[in-house]
Design an enzyme around this catalytic site. Structure first.
Site, PDB file in Angstrom:
ATOM      1  N   ARG A  38       0.863  -1.180   0.000  1.00 53.79           N
ATOM      2  CA  ARG A  38       0.000   0.000   0.000  1.00 53.79           C
ATOM      3  C   ARG A  38       0.898   1.228   0.000  1.00 53.79           C
ATOM      4  O   ARG A  38       1.163   1.829   1.045  1.00 53.79           O
ATOM      5  CB  ARG A  38      -0.934  -0.034   1.218  1.00 53.79           C
ATOM      6  N   ARG A 195     -15.205 -12.306   3.619  1.00 51.81           N
ATOM      7  CA  ARG A 195     -13.743 -12.443   3.697  1.00 51.81           C
ATOM      8  C   ARG A 195     -13.354 -13.891   3.999  1.00 51.81           C
ATOM      9  O   ARG A 195     -12.383 -14.408   3.459  1.00 51.81           O
ATOM     10  CB  ARG A 195     -13.187 -11.526   4.779  1.00 51.81           C
ATOM     11  N   SER A 216      -5.713  -2.953   6.797  1.00 51.20           N
ATOM     12  CA  SER A 216      -5.856  -1.889   5.806  1.00 51.20           C
ATOM     13  C   SER A 216      -7.326  -1.581   5.583  1.00 51.20           C
ATOM     14  O   SER A 216      -7.657  -0.765   4.725  1.00 51.20           O
ATOM     15  CB  SER A 216      -5.189  -2.296   4.489  1.00 51.20           C
ATOM     16  N   GLN A 220     -11.170  -6.343   8.722  1.00 55.92           N
ATOM     17  CA  GLN A 220     -10.198  -7.268   8.136  1.00 55.92           C
ATOM     18  C   GLN A 220      -9.630  -8.190   9.217  1.00 55.92           C
ATOM     19  O   GLN A 220      -9.085  -7.713  10.200  1.00 55.92           O
ATOM     20  CB  GLN A 220      -9.066  -6.455   7.520  1.00 55.92           C
ATOM     21  N   LYS A 308     -32.416 -14.368  21.203  1.00 57.44           N
ATOM     22  CA  LYS A 308     -32.786 -15.677  21.759  1.00 57.44           C
ATOM     23  C   LYS A 308     -34.301 -15.913  21.775  1.00 57.44           C
ATOM     24  O   LYS A 308     -34.761 -17.043  21.732  1.00 57.44           O
ATOM     25  CB  LYS A 308     -32.217 -15.834  23.169  1.00 57.44           C
ATOM     26  N   ASN A 329     -30.907 -20.898  22.235  1.00 56.90           N
ATOM     27  CA  ASN A 329     -29.534 -20.438  21.975  1.00 56.90           C
ATOM     28  C   ASN A 329     -28.849 -21.273  20.903  1.00 56.90           C
ATOM     29  O   ASN A 329     -27.691 -21.040  20.583  1.00 56.90           O
ATOM     30  CB  ASN A 329     -28.696 -20.421  23.265  1.00 56.90           C
ATOM     31  N   ASP A 347     -27.991 -23.833  27.419  1.00 59.87           N
ATOM     32  CA  ASP A 347     -27.472 -23.138  28.608  1.00 59.87           C
ATOM     33  C   ASP A 347     -27.725 -23.960  29.873  1.00 59.87           C
ATOM     34  O   ASP A 347     -26.898 -23.968  30.791  1.00 59.87           O
ATOM     35  CB  ASP A 347     -28.136 -21.759  28.755  1.00 59.87           C
TER      36      ASP A 347
END
Ligand code: NAP
Length: 523
Positions: A38, A195, A216, A220, A308, A329, A347
């Site tokens: 960059r 991503r 960047s 990310q 929930k 959950n 839970d």
């Protein structure tokens, strides 16, 4: 046409002086498949020095290089006119131009070479377009326009303001190698799935920061997260997808536990954090087999605050415990043929199993501190086991319906004087970043209490647990519940016993992975 497109984890270098830039390139060579320089991060006076150094060293760099010189209005760090950008690219020595794998040209720069050849061959040019505000509706038209240019790769990066924005980026990635390689990503935490899944769906590369703080772009992940946590290079379109939906979601430890478990059992799957605001829309577009707009093998979801309750009307089946607690959950997407969405609550099992291992609570006097969601799961489990429960809360009236439902008594939390065999903290008091130096009850009141169970798991030893230990009682920390409920989820999704040790280590021993950066810088 390229029949085997590359599938690269690319590390951007964002240093702001030439020496650090070169040192970081060497570091990135260890983990990156490709490195993006960059160059706009360097101030004008430092850039010639770097270019001069690179001229003699570039042949020794072992990974493909992408050069990027981005103007501020397109997410770069420098104020650059079109002429400045032309001058820069034309000034590159031929040793460099021939050695780089790609040059990233923003769409306007690409179009400015419509009537004459660019200073870098078209075969090395990535045509890029960024939008840092939103993911616009006409993205495919933009893509078509970019695909028609002579550039050899098309890159589109947009801001995901909601998880639904990922759909448009996935559509772009779907066009990969028809006929050009594509880079598509959605920035921001709601865009994380693009991503993590980009390579598995045909994108040429995905970006990973060398370390936290060196991103960047917003959202990310680090290169280590991409490779080791999400295992992006192993995923395919057939990989099973799991994840947690909630908001906020960045601090969830579930990805650490579940990805470690999937990896330990060599299961072809990944578990992702999904920042979801509108659960109805998410279920429609990503989950429900008949209506989903993304062709992926979603097999299960963890559900956390605030969804929930809201998830329940979307489910085809809700198990008895989840019904009684009124909270789901865990969602299992059952069956490939006629899939059903099934809801559970792990839970209770997660909270009670470690307690059961230490003590039979039948007839025991149990003080439950707090009357929220976690207290509800605990009271359900205690009532099932025949414990003698008192709910201590700061507002007794609020606790009364819970007490009525699970045959418990109520009392003011300040009045707790140690009249209990077991104390279970279901308030956030003692939590890091909330009230780490506090305990919900006085240390003296713990004398004579046999077991203190604190659902707070960060820090591992809270003030309450320390006081209990010093008072001679047995202690149990909240990590046991955290791992226990996740292990039960894993069993429901996969039918396999969860590798509890591995999950425990992932969440406990590994240094906490902070959430992807939300800083408004750019890919
Ligand atoms: P919740 O629904 O918000 O309930 C919190 C309860 O604590 C409410 O009754 C609240 O009272 C009370 N409370 C809050 N601050 C208090 C204070 N300063 N003094 C006394 N009481 C206070 O939250 P939750 O989902 O039940 O979770 C509670 C805690 O349990 C979490 O913070 C977390 O640390 C822990 N937890 C752990 C796990 C695990 O896996 N280990 C799982 C779930 C929860 P008001 O109604 O008056 O505000």
């Amino acid at each position: 046409m390229n029949t085997s497109p590359p599938s690269l984890v690319c590390v951007p270098i964002t240093e702001t002086d030439a020496e650090a830039f070169l040192a970081t390139i060497r570091e990135a060579e260890q983990t990156a498949d490709a490195i993006e320089l960059r160059l706009d991060y360097l101030p004008a006076e430092a850039l010639p020095q770097l270019i001069a150094e690179l001229r003699s060293r570039i042949a020794q760099i072992s990974k493909p290089l992408i050069f990027t010189f981005r103007p501020r209005e397109q997410g770069g760090e420098r104020d650059l006119s079109l002429q400045d950008r032309h001058n820069f690219w034309r000034s590159l020595p031929p040793e460099i131009t021939s050695a780089i794998a790609f040059a990233d040209f923003e769409l306007d720069l690409v179009e400015s070479f419509a009537s004459g050849p660019p200073p870098v061959p078209w075969s090395k040019i990535i045509c890029s377009w960024h939008n840092f505000d939103e993911t616009p509706g006409d993205l495919m038209e933009r893509f078509e326009r970019m695909a028609r240019t002579p550039a050899s790769v098309v890159k589109i990066a947009t801001q995901a303001n909601r998880i639904g924005d990922c759909l448009r980026i996935f559509e772009i990635i779907e066009r990969a190698n028809q006929p050009k390689p594509v880079i598509g990503l959605a920035m921001g935490l709601p865009g994380l799935a693009t991503r993590a899944l980009a390579l598995s769906r045909g994108a040429m590369l995905t970006f990973g920061a060398l370390k936290r703080g060196a991103e960047s772009a917003s959202g990310q992940p680090t290169v280590a997260e991409l490779r080791d946590l999400y295992r992006v290079k192993q995923l395919t379109r057939e990989s099973e997808i799991y994840g947690v939906i909630g908001k906020p979601i960045g601090h969830s430890r579930s990805p650490l536990m579940h990805n470690a478990a999937l990896k330990a059992l060599d299961r072809d799957g990944v578990y992702l954090p999904f920042e979801v605001e509108d659960v109805d829309e998410f279920v429609r577009d990503f989950v429900r087999p008949k209506t989903k707009k993304l062709d992926w093998r979603l097999r299960g979801l963890s559900v956390t605050i605030p969804h929930k309750l809201a998830i329940i009307p979307h489910l085809d089946f809700v198990d008895a415990t989840a019904k009684a607690i009124g909270a789901v959950n865990t969602v299992v997407v059952e069956g490939d043929g006629l899939p059903r969405l099934c809801g559970y609550n792990t839970d209770v099992a997660g909270a009670m199993k470690p307690l059961d291992e230490l003590m039979d609570v039948r007839g025991a006097r149990v003080a439950v501190l707090g009357a929220g969601g976690a207290a509800r799961a605990i009271c359900y489990g205690l009532n099932e086991r025949g414990a003698d429960v008192t709910i201590y809360s700061r507002d007794v009236r609020k606790a009364q319906p819970l007490a009525d439902e699970f045959k418990a008594q109520t009392a003011a939390i300040e009045s707790f004087d140690g009249e209990a065999d077991v104390v279970i903290n279901c308030t956030p008091v003692g939590m890091r970043g909330h009230s780490e130096d506090q305990s919900p009850v006085k240390a003296e009141s713990l004398r004579g209490v046999k077991l203190v169970y604190d659902l707070v798991y960060n820090p591992e030893e809270t003030v309450l647990l320390r006081d209990a230990r010093e008072a001679g009682g047995q202690t149990l920390g909240g990590l046991a519940m955290l791992v226990g409920q996740a292990a039960e989820q894993f069993r429901l999704w996969t039918g396999l016993e969860a590798p509890v040790e591995v999950m425990w280590q992932a969440v406990n021993l590994r240094e906490r992975t902070s959430p992807p950066s939300q800083n408004p810088t750019k890919d």
